[in-house]
Scaffold this motif. Sequence first.
Motif, PDB file in Angstrom:
ATOM      1  N   SER A  64       0.841  -1.189   0.000  1.00  0.00           N
ATOM      2  CA  SER A  64       0.000   0.000   0.000  1.00  0.00           C
ATOM      3  C   SER A  64       0.881   1.245   0.000  1.00  0.00           C
ATOM      4  O   SER A  64       2.114   1.152   0.098  1.00  0.00           O
ATOM      5  CB  SER A  64      -0.878  -0.026   1.245  1.00  0.00           C
ATOM      6  OG  SER A  64      -0.056   0.108   2.378  1.00  0.00           O
ATOM      7  N   ALA A  65       0.241   2.379  -0.090  1.00  0.00           N
ATOM      8  CA  ALA A  65       1.001   3.628  -0.037  1.00  0.00           C
ATOM      9  C   ALA A  65       1.760   3.732   1.291  1.00  0.00           C
ATOM     10  O   ALA A  65       2.859   4.288   1.355  1.00  0.00           O
ATOM     11  CB  ALA A  65       0.064   4.816  -0.217  1.00  0.00           C
ATOM     12  N   THR A  66       1.181   3.161   2.334  1.00  0.00           N
ATOM     13  CA  THR A  66       1.839   3.149   3.639  1.00  0.00           C
ATOM     14  C   THR A  66       3.205   2.462   3.554  1.00  0.00           C
ATOM     15  O   THR A  66       4.167   2.887   4.198  1.00  0.00           O
ATOM     16  CB  THR A  66       0.941   2.417   4.658  1.00  0.00           C
ATOM     17  OG1 THR A  66      -0.355   3.023   4.623  1.00  0.00           O
ATOM     18  CG2 THR A  66       1.502   2.498   6.063  1.00  0.00           C
ATOM     19  N   TRP A  69       5.680   4.875   2.189  1.00  0.00           N
ATOM     20  CA  TRP A  69       6.173   5.800   3.232  1.00  0.00           C
ATOM     21  C   TRP A  69       7.315   5.153   3.998  1.00  0.00           C
ATOM     22  O   TRP A  69       8.340   5.754   4.261  1.00  0.00           O
ATOM     23  CB  TRP A  69       5.112   6.057   4.287  1.00  0.00           C
ATOM     24  CG  TRP A  69       3.938   6.907   3.974  1.00  0.00           C
ATOM     25  CD1 TRP A  69       3.701   7.663   2.879  1.00  0.00           C
ATOM     26  CD2 TRP A  69       2.814   7.083   4.845  1.00  0.00           C
ATOM     27  NE1 TRP A  69       2.483   8.291   3.025  1.00  0.00           N
ATOM     28  CE2 TRP A  69       1.936   7.961   4.204  1.00  0.00           C
ATOM     29  CE3 TRP A  69       2.493   6.596   6.102  1.00  0.00           C
ATOM     30  CZ2 TRP A  69       0.729   8.356   4.783  1.00  0.00           C
ATOM     31  CZ3 TRP A  69       1.306   6.983   6.675  1.00  0.00           C
ATOM     32  CH2 TRP A  69       0.426   7.852   6.022  1.00  0.00           C
ATOM     33  N   PHE A  91      -4.100  11.459   7.468  1.00  0.00           N
ATOM     34  CA  PHE A  91      -2.964  10.843   6.793  1.00  0.00           C
ATOM     35  C   PHE A  91      -1.653  11.455   7.236  1.00  0.00           C
ATOM     36  O   PHE A  91      -0.676  10.747   7.461  1.00  0.00           O
ATOM     37  CB  PHE A  91      -3.172  10.866   5.275  1.00  0.00           C
ATOM     38  CG  PHE A  91      -4.273   9.926   4.891  1.00  0.00           C
ATOM     39  CD1 PHE A  91      -4.045   8.560   4.854  1.00  0.00           C
ATOM     40  CD2 PHE A  91      -5.554  10.389   4.651  1.00  0.00           C
ATOM     41  CE1 PHE A  91      -5.077   7.668   4.558  1.00  0.00           C
ATOM     42  CE2 PHE A  91      -6.585   9.513   4.348  1.00  0.00           C
ATOM     43  CZ  PHE A  91      -6.349   8.149   4.306  1.00  0.00           C
ATOM     44  N   THR A 140       1.980  16.288   3.265  1.00  0.00           N
ATOM     45  CA  THR A 140       0.946  15.562   2.534  1.00  0.00           C
ATOM     46  C   THR A 140       0.326  16.527   1.526  1.00  0.00           C
ATOM     47  O   THR A 140      -0.231  17.548   1.928  1.00  0.00           O
ATOM     48  CB  THR A 140      -0.121  15.046   3.534  1.00  0.00           C
ATOM     49  OG1 THR A 140       0.538  14.200   4.478  1.00  0.00           O
ATOM     50  CG2 THR A 140      -1.213  14.253   2.827  1.00  0.00           C
ATOM     51  N   ASN A 142      -2.202  16.172  -0.681  1.00  0.00           N
ATOM     52  CA  ASN A 142      -3.669  16.247  -0.614  1.00  0.00           C
ATOM     53  C   ASN A 142      -4.124  15.470   0.617  1.00  0.00           C
ATOM     54  O   ASN A 142      -3.990  14.250   0.653  1.00  0.00           O
ATOM     55  CB  ASN A 142      -4.278  15.648  -1.888  1.00  0.00           C
ATOM     56  CG  ASN A 142      -5.777  15.861  -1.984  1.00  0.00           C
ATOM     57  OD1 ASN A 142      -6.251  16.963  -2.237  1.00  0.00           O
ATOM     58  ND2 ASN A 142      -6.540  14.809  -1.766  1.00  0.00           N
ATOM     59  N   THR A 144      -6.463  13.617   2.366  1.00  0.00           N
ATOM     60  CA  THR A 144      -7.676  12.916   1.951  1.00  0.00           C
ATOM     61  C   THR A 144      -8.739  12.925   3.044  1.00  0.00           C
ATOM     62  O   THR A 144      -9.924  12.772   2.777  1.00  0.00           O
ATOM     63  CB  THR A 144      -7.304  11.468   1.582  1.00  0.00           C
ATOM     64  OG1 THR A 144      -6.046  11.481   0.909  1.00  0.00           O
ATOM     65  CG2 THR A 144      -8.334  10.831   0.680  1.00  0.00           C
ATOM     66  N   ASP A 171       3.757  13.137   0.277  1.00  0.00           N
ATOM     67  CA  ASP A 171       2.771  12.080   0.090  1.00  0.00           C
ATOM     68  C   ASP A 171       1.757  12.578  -0.941  1.00  0.00           C
ATOM     69  O   ASP A 171       0.992  13.493  -0.664  1.00  0.00           O
ATOM     70  CB  ASP A 171       2.088  11.770   1.434  1.00  0.00           C
ATOM     71  CG  ASP A 171       0.957  10.745   1.282  1.00  0.00           C
ATOM     72  OD1 ASP A 171       0.705  10.273   0.154  1.00  0.00           O
ATOM     73  OD2 ASP A 171       0.330  10.427   2.309  1.00  0.00           O
ATOM     74  N   THR A 173      -0.482  10.512  -2.520  1.00  0.00           N
ATOM     75  CA  THR A 173      -1.319   9.330  -2.791  1.00  0.00           C
ATOM     76  C   THR A 173      -2.673   9.680  -3.394  1.00  0.00           C
ATOM     77  O   THR A 173      -3.142   8.991  -4.291  1.00  0.00           O
ATOM     78  CB  THR A 173      -1.507   8.511  -1.501  1.00  0.00           C
ATOM     79  OG1 THR A 173      -0.214   8.219  -0.967  1.00  0.00           O
ATOM     80  CG2 THR A 173      -2.238   7.204  -1.777  1.00  0.00           C
ATOM     81  N   SER A 174      -3.300  10.748  -2.912  1.00  0.00           N
ATOM     82  CA  SER A 174      -4.631  11.061  -3.451  1.00  0.00           C
ATOM     83  C   SER A 174      -4.602  12.281  -4.367  1.00  0.00           C
ATOM     84  O   SER A 174      -5.625  12.899  -4.627  1.00  0.00           O
ATOM     85  CB  SER A 174      -5.628  11.281  -2.306  1.00  0.00           C
ATOM     86  OG  SER A 174      -5.209  12.341  -1.479  1.00  0.00           O
ATOM     87  N   GLN A 196      -4.332   2.714  -5.937  1.00  0.00           N
ATOM     88  CA  GLN A 196      -5.797   2.578  -5.882  1.00  0.00           C
ATOM     89  C   GLN A 196      -6.560   3.894  -5.895  1.00  0.00           C
ATOM     90  O   GLN A 196      -7.727   3.928  -5.566  1.00  0.00           O
ATOM     91  CB  GLN A 196      -6.183   1.763  -4.641  1.00  0.00           C
ATOM     92  CG  GLN A 196      -6.113   2.475  -3.303  1.00  0.00           C
ATOM     93  CD  GLN A 196      -4.734   2.513  -2.683  1.00  0.00           C
ATOM     94  OE1 GLN A 196      -3.730   2.470  -3.382  1.00  0.00           O
ATOM     95  NE2 GLN A 196      -4.666   2.619  -1.368  1.00  0.00           N
ATOM     96  N   LYS A 197      -5.899   4.994  -6.273  1.00  0.00           N
ATOM     97  CA  LYS A 197      -6.627   6.269  -6.317  1.00  0.00           C
ATOM     98  C   LYS A 197      -6.587   6.825  -7.739  1.00  0.00           C
ATOM     99  O   LYS A 197      -7.279   6.307  -8.597  1.00  0.00           O
ATOM    100  CB  LYS A 197      -6.079   7.190  -5.241  1.00  0.00           C
ATOM    101  CG  LYS A 197      -6.314   6.526  -3.866  1.00  0.00           C
ATOM    102  CD  LYS A 197      -5.966   7.310  -2.659  1.00  0.00           C
ATOM    103  CE  LYS A 197      -6.179   6.422  -1.437  1.00  0.00           C
ATOM    104  NZ  LYS A 197      -5.826   7.044  -0.181  1.00  0.00           N
TER     105      LYS A 197
HETATM  106  C1  LIG Z   1      -5.018   6.617   0.846  1.00  0.00           C
HETATM  107  C2  LIG Z   1      -3.899   7.439   1.388  1.00  0.00           C
HETATM  108  C3  LIG Z   1      -2.824   6.864   2.076  1.00  0.00           C
HETATM  109  C4  LIG Z   1      -2.785   5.437   2.485  1.00  0.00           C
HETATM  110  O1  LIG Z   1      -2.729   4.582   1.442  1.00  0.00           O
HETATM  111  P1  LIG Z   1      -2.737   3.004   1.727  1.00  0.00           P
HETATM  112  O2  LIG Z   1      -2.528   2.467   0.348  1.00  0.00           O
HETATM  113  O3  LIG Z   1      -4.059   2.679   2.303  1.00  0.00           O
HETATM  114  O4  LIG Z   1      -1.620   2.695   2.626  1.00  0.00           O
HETATM  115  C5  LIG Z   1      -1.803   7.684   2.467  1.00  0.00           C
HETATM  116  N1  LIG Z   1      -1.817   8.998   2.237  1.00  0.00           N
HETATM  117  C6  LIG Z   1      -2.826   9.585   1.594  1.00  0.00           C
HETATM  118  C7  LIG Z   1      -2.780  11.055   1.363  1.00  0.00           C
HETATM  119  C8  LIG Z   1      -3.902   8.834   1.155  1.00  0.00           C
HETATM  120  O5  LIG Z   1      -4.919   9.421   0.520  1.00  0.00           O
END
Ligand SMILES: *Cc1c(COP(=O)(O)O)cnc(C)c1O
Length: 398
Positions: A64-66, A69, A91, A140, A142, A144, A171, A173-174, A196-197
């Motif tokens: 995952s995005a985690t 990190w 986040f 971060t 965005n 989320t 970060d 991710t979103s 997944q985003k």
């Molecule tokens: C969804 C999200 C994460 C976590 O992603 P995972 O794949 O669930 O670990 C981290 N940071 C942001 C900004 C997110 O939107």
Amino acid sequence: MRTGITHLYTPGPTNLPEQVRQAMNLSVRDVRAHDQGELTEPLFDGVKRVFKQRRGRMFFVPGSATDAWRAAITNTLDPGDKVLMARHGRFSLLWVEMAAELGLEVEVVDAPWGDAVPVQAMARRLEADHAGEIKAVLVTHNETATGVTSPVPAMRDVLDALDHSALLFVDGTSSIASIDFRMDAWGVDLAVCGSQKGFMLPAGLAMLAVGDKAMAASERARRRRTAVDFAEMARLNDDGAFPYTPPTQLFQGLRAALDRLFAEGLEQVFARHRRLAEGVRRGVRAWGLETVARDPRFASNTVTAVRVPADVDAREVVRIAEDRYRTSFGSGPGPLAGKAFRIGHLGDLNEVMCLSALAAAEMALNEAGCPIQLGAGVGAAQGYFQDAGMTLDLRAVA
Ligand SMILES: *Cc1c(COP(=O)(O)O)cnc(C)c1O
């Protein structure tokens, strides 16, 4: 049995385009096949194009995005190293906790949930750091949890103005693949994203963009690392290989997702997210409700967190939407529990899907005890979408 489709408006995971799903429907390949590089090399190049990254490396890490990190921190920073982090949502809060767990000395700058990264307060901490002890600044892009997009270039400007050598970690991710992000132009040293985003894939393929300065830091970092090690990944990736079993199905899906992003055009993808988000925000305004994002300049184009009146439980809104209307929204995390729900509007989405989201939310709000006029938000968004022009279709890649 229930008829029709279910409707997904969570801010991740997002809807899978049919082409992406089909592309992943294939038998397992030998991950050491000599021609693996023919698949992976263009993927590294394509994802770098999305991150607007020309220099440095792109890494794919299963997870995952985690996990991205974690890989970012363990590869570049040692226990005891000082980092500066903003905490203004779920986040950024989790990232702070992870950094502390991994032994970093974390200097946290808090801001209210709903605010952007407090750049000025961060600047004061950096200014006071005469000895240059702060090794990295982690933000971060965005948030989320709150639907707030922060100005990453402003953070870079602060570092440059102070001539501070701290690395800038983001970060994304979103945001990445949905909102403009510029790894090189914004002087980002390391950026992470999940699959997944905005990338419209299932979870499981984390992406890590690492600039030259962060690669150099990873050579100096003394922490022991196995497999998810920048040097080891770089060495093997050059031959189309990985120090772990890569998720080949996701690679095939990524190929299809990148083809879609580039066929639409990145700038058009960003414009579509801007337009859809604006329609949703106008709908929320027509309900007489407020967004968690306090400053409209920082309202996110991928997710809108909607505050409900004090006598309404936002968890009920989410539950009713799910149970009665097969429509999934995000709940309010942490201190927003019961106070807000989130409409995700990112990924494979168009105007009418956003109208459906508003329509379902109106019914759920009403039934949860929030007396809004049915159709008010839908009408406001319809008016805007008619004026703003509809999404270009994707027949070219259908
Ligand atoms: C969804 C999200 C994460 C976590 O992603 P995972 O794949 O669930 O670990 C981290 N940071 C942001 C900004 C997110 O939107």
